[in-house]
Design a protein around this motif. Structure first.
Motif, PDB file in Angstrom:
ATOM      1  N   PRO A 150       0.812  -1.228   0.000  1.00 23.00           N
ATOM      2  CA  PRO A 150       0.000   0.000   0.000  1.00 23.00           C
ATOM      3  C   PRO A 150       0.847   1.280   0.000  1.00 23.00           C
ATOM      4  N   ASP A 151       2.062   1.212   0.550  1.00 20.44           N
ATOM      5  CA  ASP A 151       2.921   2.406   0.556  1.00 20.44           C
ATOM      6  C   ASP A 151       3.205   2.898  -0.861  1.00 20.44           C
ATOM      7  N   GLU A 152       3.147   1.980  -1.830  1.00 19.95           N
ATOM      8  CA  GLU A 152       3.451   2.352  -3.215  1.00 19.95           C
ATOM      9  C   GLU A 152       2.346   3.187  -3.865  1.00 19.95           C
ATOM     10  N   MET A 153       1.190   3.284  -3.212  1.00 19.76           N
ATOM     11  CA  MET A 153       0.132   4.132  -3.772  1.00 19.76           C
ATOM     12  C   MET A 153       0.423   5.604  -3.469  1.00 19.76           C
ATOM     13  N   VAL A 154       1.175   5.827  -2.398  1.00 22.82           N
ATOM     14  CA  VAL A 154       1.385   7.192  -1.908  1.00 22.82           C
ATOM     15  C   VAL A 154       2.124   8.111  -2.897  1.00 22.82           C
ATOM     16  N   PRO A 155       3.233   7.652  -3.512  1.00 19.76           N
ATOM     17  CA  PRO A 155       3.896   8.535  -4.476  1.00 19.76           C
ATOM     18  C   PRO A 155       2.954   8.997  -5.594  1.00 19.76           C
ATOM     19  N   LEU A 156       2.072   8.091  -6.008  1.00 15.90           N
ATOM     20  CA  LEU A 156       1.091   8.423  -7.048  1.00 15.90           C
ATOM     21  C   LEU A 156       0.156   9.528  -6.547  1.00 15.90           C
ATOM     22  N   TRP A 157      -0.328   9.387  -5.322  1.00 16.36           N
ATOM     23  CA  TRP A 157      -1.209  10.421  -4.755  1.00 16.36           C
ATOM     24  C   TRP A 157      -0.474  11.750  -4.647  1.00 16.36           C
ATOM     25  N   LYS A 158       0.776  11.674  -4.255  1.00 15.58           N
ATOM     26  CA  LYS A 158       1.547  12.909  -4.090  1.00 15.58           C
ATOM     27  C   LYS A 158       1.680  13.654  -5.417  1.00 15.58           C
ATOM     28  N   ILE A 159       1.931  12.905  -6.485  1.00 17.98           N
ATOM     29  CA  ILE A 159       2.072  13.527  -7.805  1.00 17.98           C
ATOM     30  C   ILE A 159       0.747  14.195  -8.207  1.00 17.98           C
ATOM     31  N   LEU A 160      -0.354  13.464  -8.033  1.00 18.93           N
ATOM     32  CA  LEU A 160      -1.657  13.999  -8.421  1.00 18.93           C
ATOM     33  C   LEU A 160      -2.018  15.231  -7.590  1.00 18.93           C
TER      34      LEU A 160
ATOM     35  N   HIS B 138       9.391   1.489  -9.796  1.00 17.43           N
ATOM     36  CA  HIS B 138       8.199   2.090 -10.390  1.00 17.43           C
ATOM     37  C   HIS B 138       8.561   3.515 -10.833  1.00 17.43           C
ATOM     38  N   LEU B 139       7.846   4.017 -11.823  1.00 17.54           N
ATOM     39  CA  LEU B 139       8.122   5.368 -12.324  1.00 17.54           C
ATOM     40  C   LEU B 139       7.776   6.442 -11.284  1.00 17.54           C
ATOM     41  N   TRP B 140       6.680   6.221 -10.533  1.00 15.40           N
ATOM     42  CA  TRP B 140       6.248   7.235  -9.564  1.00 15.40           C
ATOM     43  C   TRP B 140       7.294   7.460  -8.469  1.00 15.40           C
ATOM     44  N   THR B 141       8.079   6.434  -8.172  1.00 11.87           N
ATOM     45  CA  THR B 141       9.123   6.550  -7.150  1.00 11.87           C
ATOM     46  C   THR B 141      10.134   7.614  -7.568  1.00 11.87           C
ATOM     47  N   LEU B 142      10.511   7.524  -8.834  1.00 10.93           N
ATOM     48  CA  LEU B 142      11.534   8.417  -9.363  1.00 10.93           C
ATOM     49  C   LEU B 142      11.027   9.861  -9.456  1.00 10.93           C
ATOM     50  N   ILE B 143       9.759  10.015  -9.826  1.00 11.65           N
ATOM     51  CA  ILE B 143       9.188  11.357  -9.930  1.00 11.65           C
ATOM     52  C   ILE B 143       9.199  12.033  -8.554  1.00 11.65           C
ATOM     53  N   CYS B 144       8.754  11.307  -7.540  1.00  9.71           N
ATOM     54  CA  CYS B 144       8.727  11.892  -6.190  1.00  9.71           C
ATOM     55  C   CYS B 144      10.141  12.097  -5.651  1.00  9.71           C
ATOM     56  N   LEU B 145      11.049  11.215  -6.002  1.00  9.96           N
ATOM     57  CA  LEU B 145      12.443  11.385  -5.569  1.00  9.96           C
ATOM     58  C   LEU B 145      12.992  12.690  -6.142  1.00  9.96           C
ATOM     59  N   SER B 146      12.735  12.914  -7.421  1.00 11.50           N
ATOM     60  CA  SER B 146      13.216  14.109  -8.093  1.00 11.50           C
ATOM     61  C   SER B 146      12.593  15.377  -7.504  1.00 11.50           C
ATOM     62  N   LEU B 147      11.324  15.291  -7.100  1.00 15.65           N
ATOM     63  CA  LEU B 147      10.637  16.452  -6.525  1.00 15.65           C
ATOM     64  C   LEU B 147      10.978  16.642  -5.053  1.00 15.65           C
ATOM     65  N   GLY B 148      11.724  15.691  -4.494  1.00 13.72           N
ATOM     66  CA  GLY B 148      12.095  15.792  -3.083  1.00 13.72           C
ATOM     67  C   GLY B 148      10.951  15.503  -2.131  1.00 13.72           C
ATOM     68  N   ILE B 149       9.971  14.722  -2.590  1.00 16.65           N
ATOM     69  CA  ILE B 149       8.808  14.438  -1.728  1.00 16.65           C
ATOM     70  C   ILE B 149       8.604  12.938  -1.513  1.00 16.65           C
ATOM     71  N   LEU B 150       9.649  12.166  -1.712  1.00 15.02           N
ATOM     72  CA  LEU B 150       9.510  10.715  -1.529  1.00 15.02           C
ATOM     73  C   LEU B 150       9.713  10.355  -0.058  1.00 15.02           C
ATOM     74  N   GLY B 151       8.689   9.747   0.528  1.00 19.15           N
ATOM     75  CA  GLY B 151       8.734   9.403   1.953  1.00 19.15           C
ATOM     76  C   GLY B 151       9.627   8.211   2.251  1.00 19.15           C
ATOM     77  N   GLU B 152       9.832   8.024   3.544  1.00 16.43           N
ATOM     78  CA  GLU B 152      10.733   6.980   4.015  1.00 16.43           C
ATOM     79  C   GLU B 152      10.240   5.570   3.657  1.00 16.43           C
ATOM     80  N   ASN B 153       8.934   5.373   3.748  1.00 12.65           N
ATOM     81  CA  ASN B 153       8.383   4.029   3.500  1.00 12.65           C
ATOM     82  C   ASN B 153       8.102   3.763   2.029  1.00 12.65           C
ATOM     83  N   GLU B 154       8.481   4.713   1.185  1.00 10.60           N
ATOM     84  CA  GLU B 154       8.157   4.590  -0.241  1.00 10.60           C
ATOM     85  C   GLU B 154       9.392   4.248  -1.055  1.00 10.60           C
ATOM     86  N   ARG B 155      10.389   3.654  -0.377  1.00 12.14           N
ATOM     87  CA  ARG B 155      11.691   3.422  -1.008  1.00 12.14           C
ATOM     88  C   ARG B 155      12.091   1.958  -1.086  1.00 12.14           C
TER      89      ARG B 155
END
Ligand code: SF4
Ligand code: SF4
Lengths: 212, 167
Positions: A150-160, B138-155
């Motif tokens: 479920p943690d993997e849904m969060v980056p997607l939400w953040k982008i949106l 995943h692609l979203w990981t990299l986008i958030c990493l680049s924006l500096g908003i990737l959380g600790e549990n999202e890695r």
């Protein structure tokens, strides 16, 4: 018809498995050796990726033949994992192949959202709307995310949230996968697609957004 | 139905998603990308593959992107499609995936971006099985990493060099 050039086979990663390859499959079909083709488990190792057709000078649709061969297998003889995933998705209005119910999905999303809001600085107001009417985007999601990561849904939400997108999940029809297609079950395949389209239309979303 | 990748590209072009590759300027980590059959060859074609490359290059730096060969609509399937992940033939699935493994190794990339959950599972499994020579993300990981908003549990899928970057 087939020129026996072998382009399909040389570019097929499934060539050689079970002593089969796409050219051989086509040749055997042309020579009326259908019985053998209906027996080989190779049809479950070909991923129906369509690369053979893409490079074939005659544009022969080999994966369609493979699909037909899959259809000839009695349902109980088809790979259990695929059939079970199809069956699970038919049993819930979410169409989830992992059998996630609408309330389970809602719980996971809310729970995850709560956690982000309370533990991550700068995300106190992040949203992950459920069943919002008339949104621009209806987001789908692979079942593995809510179920196993479920943690993997969060980056997607953040982008949106970052771009200010007007989006929503639906508690119905959100699952991205469709194992009934792989199970070669036409009727079930269609039912799954219709369930999902209905969910998007019921919420009046403009765009059905595929996240994978 | 539309792909979110088209929208990532659009948001980057419109300035709504101001991603950069600055984080990778010194690290110089190399990235390659999987073109999912379902998304590219079987539905949206090379245009989505081009959007995907546009996004990835913005994220990692043009010089740090290494394409597989062949690629785009001509790419090889990872071996996880068509239900293969659930078909109960893991040995054959991995034999199929050998070609993908060789393709990835030939790029010399540290990371393979897999923007489809099926591809991600298969390519991640191939990496684990064949000696952990690359990370699968995943692609979203990299986008958030680049924006500096990737959380600790999202890695979960990042390697050591990125595990704490920007935290
Ligand atoms: S690529 Fe087409 S023409 Fe050539 S062997 Fe395969 S099916 Fe036949
Ligand atoms: S569709 Fe099947 S036969 Fe054709 S290239 Fe892909 S795996 Fe090989």
């Amino acid at each position: 018809m087939c020129l026996t050039c072998g382009l399909c086979s040389s570019g097929c990663p499934a060539s050689g498995l079970e002593g089969m390859d796409p050219r051989k499959f086509v040749r055997m079909a042309a020579l009326g050796m259908g019985e053998t083709l209906l027996q080989t488990p190779w049809v479950w190792m070909c991923t129906m990726c369509k690369r053979c057709q893409h490079v074939c000078p005659m544009h022969i649709d080999i994966p369609a033949l493979v699909y037909e061969a899959r259809q000839h297998w009695p349902r109980e003889k088809r790979p259990r994992g695929i059939v079970a995933s199809c069956d699970a998705s038919l049993k819930t209005e979410t169409s989830s192949a992992m059998g996630v119910s609408p309330t389970d999905f809602e719980f996971v999303v809310r729970d995850m959202l709560d956690e982000v809001r309370t533990t991550q600085k700068g995300f106190e107001n992040i949203v992950a709307p459920l069943n919002k009417k008339g949104a621009m985007f209806f987001l789908n999601q692979n079942s593995r995310e809510p179920v196993t990561e479920p943690d993997e849904m969060v980056p997607l939400w953040k982008i949106l949230n970052y771009v200010g997108a007007d989006w929503t999940y639906g508690t119905l029809g959100w699952a991205a996968e469709n194992y009934c297609m792989f199970a070669a079950d036409d009727e079930a395949w269609e039912r799954i697609v219709r369930t999902k389209v209905q969910a998007v239309e019921d919420l009046g979303a403009k765009i059905w957004l595929n996240t994978e | 139905m539309e792909s979110i990748i088209t929208w990532y590209a659009r948001w980057i072009r419109e300035g709504k998603l101001p991603v950069t590759s600055d984080w990778n300027a010194e690290l110089r980590l190399k990235f390659t990308v999987q073109d999912p059959c379902q998304l590219v060859r079987k539905s949206l074609g090379d245009s989505i593959a081009n959007d995907l490359r546009f996004v990835v290059k913005k994220l990692v730096g043009e010089e740090n992107f290494v394409d597989m060969h062949p690629n785009k609509s001509n790419n090889y399937c990872c071996g996880g499609g068509g239900g293969a992940l659930q078909a109960g033939f893991p040995e054959q699935r991995r034999a199929y995936g050998l070609r993908k493994r060789n393709q990835i190794l030939a790029t010399g990339a540290h990371y393979c971006i897999a923007p489809c959950h099926n591809c991600h599972s298969q390519i991640h499994d191939l990496a684990e099985y064949y000696g952990k020579k690359w990370h699968t993300i995943h692609l979203w990981t990299l986008i958030c990493l680049s924006l500096g908003i990737l959380g600790e549990n999202e890695r979960a899928y990042l390697g050591d060099e990125l595990a704490a970057l920007g935290l």
